[in-house]
Design a protein around this motif. Sequence first.
Motif, PDB file in Angstrom:
ATOM      1  N   TYR A 380      29.818  47.801  48.454  1.00  0.00           N
ATOM      2  CA  TYR A 380      29.955  47.682  46.686  1.00  0.00           C
ATOM      3  C   TYR A 380      31.315  48.120  45.999  1.00  0.00           C
ATOM      4  CZ  TYR A 380      28.823  50.751  42.119  1.00  0.00           C
ATOM      5  OH  TYR A 380      28.992  51.376  40.828  1.00  0.00           O
ATOM      6  N   GLY A 381      32.448  48.458  46.867  1.00  0.00           N
ATOM      7  CA  GLY A 381      33.787  48.154  45.651  1.00  0.00           C
ATOM      8  C   GLY A 381      34.259  46.413  46.116  1.00  0.00           C
ATOM      9  N   MET A 382      33.550  46.128  47.354  1.00  0.00           N
ATOM     10  CA  MET A 382      33.917  44.356  46.898  1.00  0.00           C
ATOM     11  C   MET A 382      33.048  43.738  45.942  1.00  0.00           C
ATOM     12  SD  MET A 382      33.339  41.493  49.820  1.00  0.00           S
ATOM     13  CE  MET A 382      31.318  41.513  49.700  1.00  0.00           C
ATOM     14  N   LYS A 383      31.987  44.445  45.023  1.00  0.00           N
ATOM     15  CA  LYS A 383      31.539  43.590  44.679  1.00  0.00           C
ATOM     16  C   LYS A 383      31.687  44.343  43.053  1.00  0.00           C
ATOM     17  CE  LYS A 383      27.218  42.645  46.973  1.00  0.00           C
ATOM     18  NZ  LYS A 383      26.860  41.173  47.120  1.00  0.00           N
ATOM     19  N   LEU A 384      31.510  45.610  43.231  1.00  0.00           N
ATOM     20  CA  LEU A 384      32.585  45.890  42.053  1.00  0.00           C
ATOM     21  C   LEU A 384      34.588  44.838  41.043  1.00  0.00           C
ATOM     22  CD1 LEU A 384      31.858  47.967  39.948  1.00  0.00           C
ATOM     23  CD2 LEU A 384      33.464  49.408  41.476  1.00  0.00           C
ATOM     24  N   ALA A 385      34.745  44.915  42.354  1.00  0.00           N
ATOM     25  CA  ALA A 385      36.130  44.245  42.702  1.00  0.00           C
ATOM     26  C   ALA A 385      36.175  42.599  41.839  1.00  0.00           C
ATOM     27  CB  ALA A 385      37.042  44.370  43.257  1.00  0.00           C
ATOM     28  N   GLU A 386      34.612  41.960  42.692  1.00  0.00           N
ATOM     29  CA  GLU A 386      34.819  40.879  41.688  1.00  0.00           C
ATOM     30  C   GLU A 386      33.871  40.774  40.756  1.00  0.00           C
ATOM     31  OE1 GLU A 386      31.282  40.108  44.981  1.00  0.00           O
ATOM     32  OE2 GLU A 386      32.431  39.114  46.504  1.00  0.00           O
ATOM     33  N   LYS A 387      33.662  41.927  40.011  1.00  0.00           N
ATOM     34  CA  LYS A 387      32.744  41.735  38.679  1.00  0.00           C
ATOM     35  C   LYS A 387      34.076  41.737  38.097  1.00  0.00           C
ATOM     36  CE  LYS A 387      29.998  45.125  36.210  1.00  0.00           C
ATOM     37  NZ  LYS A 387      29.456  46.333  35.665  1.00  0.00           N
ATOM     38  N   TYR A 388      35.330  42.843  38.221  1.00  0.00           N
ATOM     39  CA  TYR A 388      36.536  42.426  36.869  1.00  0.00           C
ATOM     40  C   TYR A 388      36.898  41.051  37.801  1.00  0.00           C
ATOM     41  CZ  TYR A 388      33.733  46.888  35.288  1.00  0.00           C
ATOM     42  OH  TYR A 388      33.335  47.542  35.023  1.00  0.00           O
ATOM     43  N   LYS A 389      36.682  40.653  38.194  1.00  0.00           N
ATOM     44  CA  LYS A 389      37.459  39.337  37.870  1.00  0.00           C
ATOM     45  C   LYS A 389      38.948  39.942  38.632  1.00  0.00           C
ATOM     46  CE  LYS A 389      34.496  37.048  36.091  1.00  0.00           C
ATOM     47  NZ  LYS A 389      33.677  36.666  36.572  1.00  0.00           N
ATOM     48  N   GLU A 390      38.680  40.744  40.135  1.00  0.00           N
ATOM     49  CA  GLU A 390      40.449  40.589  40.852  1.00  0.00           C
ATOM     50  C   GLU A 390      40.093  39.213  41.647  1.00  0.00           C
ATOM     51  OE1 GLU A 390      42.550  43.212  41.347  1.00  0.00           O
ATOM     52  OE2 GLU A 390      41.321  43.966  39.601  1.00  0.00           O
ATOM     53  N   LYS A 391      41.204  38.782  42.230  1.00  0.00           N
ATOM     54  CA  LYS A 391      41.502  37.639  43.159  1.00  0.00           C
ATOM     55  C   LYS A 391      40.647  38.125  44.730  1.00  0.00           C
ATOM     56  CE  LYS A 391      46.397  37.306  41.752  1.00  0.00           C
ATOM     57  NZ  LYS A 391      47.606  37.037  42.635  1.00  0.00           N
ATOM     58  N   PRO A 392      40.368  37.195  44.986  1.00  0.00           N
ATOM     59  CA  PRO A 392      39.694  36.931  46.035  1.00  0.00           C
ATOM     60  C   PRO A 392      40.068  37.487  47.297  1.00  0.00           C
ATOM     61  CG  PRO A 392      39.322  34.710  45.707  1.00  0.00           C
ATOM     62  CD  PRO A 392      41.014  35.274  44.424  1.00  0.00           C
ATOM     63  N   GLU A 393      41.372  37.910  47.677  1.00  0.00           N
ATOM     64  CA  GLU A 393      42.049  37.820  49.043  1.00  0.00           C
ATOM     65  C   GLU A 393      41.833  39.579  48.721  1.00  0.00           C
ATOM     66  OE1 GLU A 393      45.529  36.092  46.884  1.00  0.00           O
ATOM     67  OE2 GLU A 393      43.674  35.916  46.892  1.00  0.00           O
ATOM     68  N   ILE A 394      41.870  40.274  47.327  1.00  0.00           N
ATOM     69  CA  ILE A 394      41.583  41.451  47.417  1.00  0.00           C
ATOM     70  C   ILE A 394      40.428  42.098  47.542  1.00  0.00           C
ATOM     71  CG2 ILE A 394      42.039  42.954  45.741  1.00  0.00           C
ATOM     72  CD1 ILE A 394      44.492  42.320  44.099  1.00  0.00           C
ATOM     73  N   CYS A 395      39.603  40.882  46.839  1.00  0.00           N
ATOM     74  CA  CYS A 395      38.002  41.708  47.487  1.00  0.00           C
ATOM     75  C   CYS A 395      37.429  41.567  48.901  1.00  0.00           C
ATOM     76  CB  CYS A 395      37.373  41.042  45.832  1.00  0.00           C
ATOM     77  SG  CYS A 395      37.569  40.286  44.519  1.00  0.00           S
ATOM     78  N   ASN A 396      38.098  40.510  49.322  1.00  0.00           N
ATOM     79  CA  ASN A 396      37.781  40.745  50.889  1.00  0.00           C
ATOM     80  C   ASN A 396      38.850  41.741  51.244  1.00  0.00           C
ATOM     81  OD1 ASN A 396      39.024  38.804  53.654  1.00  0.00           O
ATOM     82  ND2 ASN A 396      36.774  38.444  53.174  1.00  0.00           N
ATOM     83  N   ALA A 397      39.494  42.031  50.959  1.00  0.00           N
ATOM     84  CA  ALA A 397      40.162  43.273  52.064  1.00  0.00           C
ATOM     85  C   ALA A 397      39.451  44.286  51.669  1.00  0.00           C
ATOM     86  CB  ALA A 397      41.941  42.853  51.174  1.00  0.00           C
ATOM     87  N   ILE A 398      38.751  44.433  50.464  1.00  0.00           N
ATOM     88  CA  ILE A 398      38.219  45.811  50.042  1.00  0.00           C
ATOM     89  C   ILE A 398      37.162  45.999  50.758  1.00  0.00           C
ATOM     90  CG2 ILE A 398      36.358  46.866  48.407  1.00  0.00           C
ATOM     91  CD1 ILE A 398      38.657  45.777  46.126  1.00  0.00           C
ATOM     92  N   GLY A 399      36.202  44.731  51.477  1.00  0.00           N
ATOM     93  CA  GLY A 399      35.054  44.283  51.463  1.00  0.00           C
ATOM     94  C   GLY A 399      35.392  44.797  53.091  1.00  0.00           C
TER      95      GLY A 399
END
Length: 515
Positions: A380-399
């Motif tokens: 859920y946190g990864m999808k939330l970060a993707e929704k608000y255009k965070e960098k791919p490496e940040i989204c992957n680290a969250i997920g």
Amino acid sequence: MDTPTLISIIAGIGGLAFGTIIAFFIIKGANKKKTEELLKKAEAEGEVIKEKKILQAKEKFIQLKSEHDKQVHEKNKGISDSENRIKQKEQQLNNKIEEYKKKELEIENVKKDIIDQKEIYEKRRQDVEKVHIRQVQQLEALANLSKEDAKAQLVEALKAEAKTNALAYIQEIMEEAKLNASKEAKKVVLQTIQRVGVEASVENAITVFNIESDEIKGRIIGREGRNIRALEAATGVEIIIDDTPEAIVLSCFDPVKREIARLALHQLVMDGRIHPARIEEVVQKVQKQIDEEIMEIGKRTTIDLGIHGLHSDLIRHVGKMRYRSSYGQNLLQHSREVANLCSIMAAELGLNPKIAKRAGLLHDIGKVPDGETEMPHAIYGMKLAEKYKEKPEICNAIGAHHDEVEMTSLYAPIVQVCDAISGARPGARREMTENYIKRIKELESLALEYPGVLKSYAIQAGRELRVLVESDKVTDAESDALAFTISNRIQTEMTYPGQVKVTVIRERRSVAVAK
């Protein structure tokens, strides 16, 4: 034009006979003498023309005959060339046929030789097999051991030797890896941990609201319970009023709602006016105040950590973490600690510390959703970060920090390790007694399943497992293998914070670490 000229022309065009006829008719009208002269002259000229025409015809015939002969000669020459080429090809073909016949004969001879050699080889092979069988029988008679038994003993001996060599090789590799990597790895991790430290808290599902006297309980309950029902409906919190002196219990899993209910009760008690309309007004006011406070906490957190450009909704989620605890550890403090750990570790490893710090702060953002969700908090946190255009490496680290998705960058393992460091730090989290006892028993029972194990003890709060083996049943090499096997099994079958060191005690100690 005079008559003689006309006659000459006519004689030249039509030939002698025609000219003569024409002249004859013309002469009729002329005088006889002129006629005869003209006739003679016309005959002479006709002969000249005739000879000339015959000569021209002969020349034309000779020319045509010469051309015809030339063409015939060329055709004959072409036919002769074609016949020569055909003869050459025929000769070449005959030569090839002769070569083929020679090669075919050679092949037949080679085939005969091969058949003869094959017969010789087969005969020798049979002789060798007979000799081999006699030798095997002699060896079996001398050793008093069959071929199958000897093969089985050899295989077992090779297995034992290979196993011993493999264990020695594994031990050598582990020791070499420790010498090369352990020092630097420990340095990075220890420096990271030493430079960050936060306080621990305890998570509760209830909040106790203290009052000065029990008279206030009645006012909070109201006539026929209308005040307490209005308060519960407005806040979504269960309010428990019992015989506990000077205390009211607010029960709810959502810490934000509990805080709203606590502040609303505080204002209502201080104001003294407690009725449904006033309760709704105060709750709305406190709700707005808490929302502003959440945004302020999120902004202050990002400023303190030096994180810029974060979306306002993500800032609000960061502020909400202030009111949430996980395993007794305040979520915002835990996220701040992980962010600082990630920044320090990324800098030690030569990566971008700002990206690592941002990923560390947001790694548990999925634990404070706006509504109910069935997804794991990391996804859920990864999808939330993707929704608000965070960098791919940040989204992957969250997920990926709980291995829900595959790691695609170096920041993901850093966040995972720092999350484990923050959670496994002594005193950071509280664990239920039942789960702790269950894990300790599982560790000890796992070791007791192996033959030759006398006793097993889980010590240091489950961080180390000491296994006592019987020296007459377990050799030194087998104790090494046992420590390695138990550590691998713990690593694959059990869930535990930090690491578990397995120590097998015989005449000497063999140590392996499950990481």
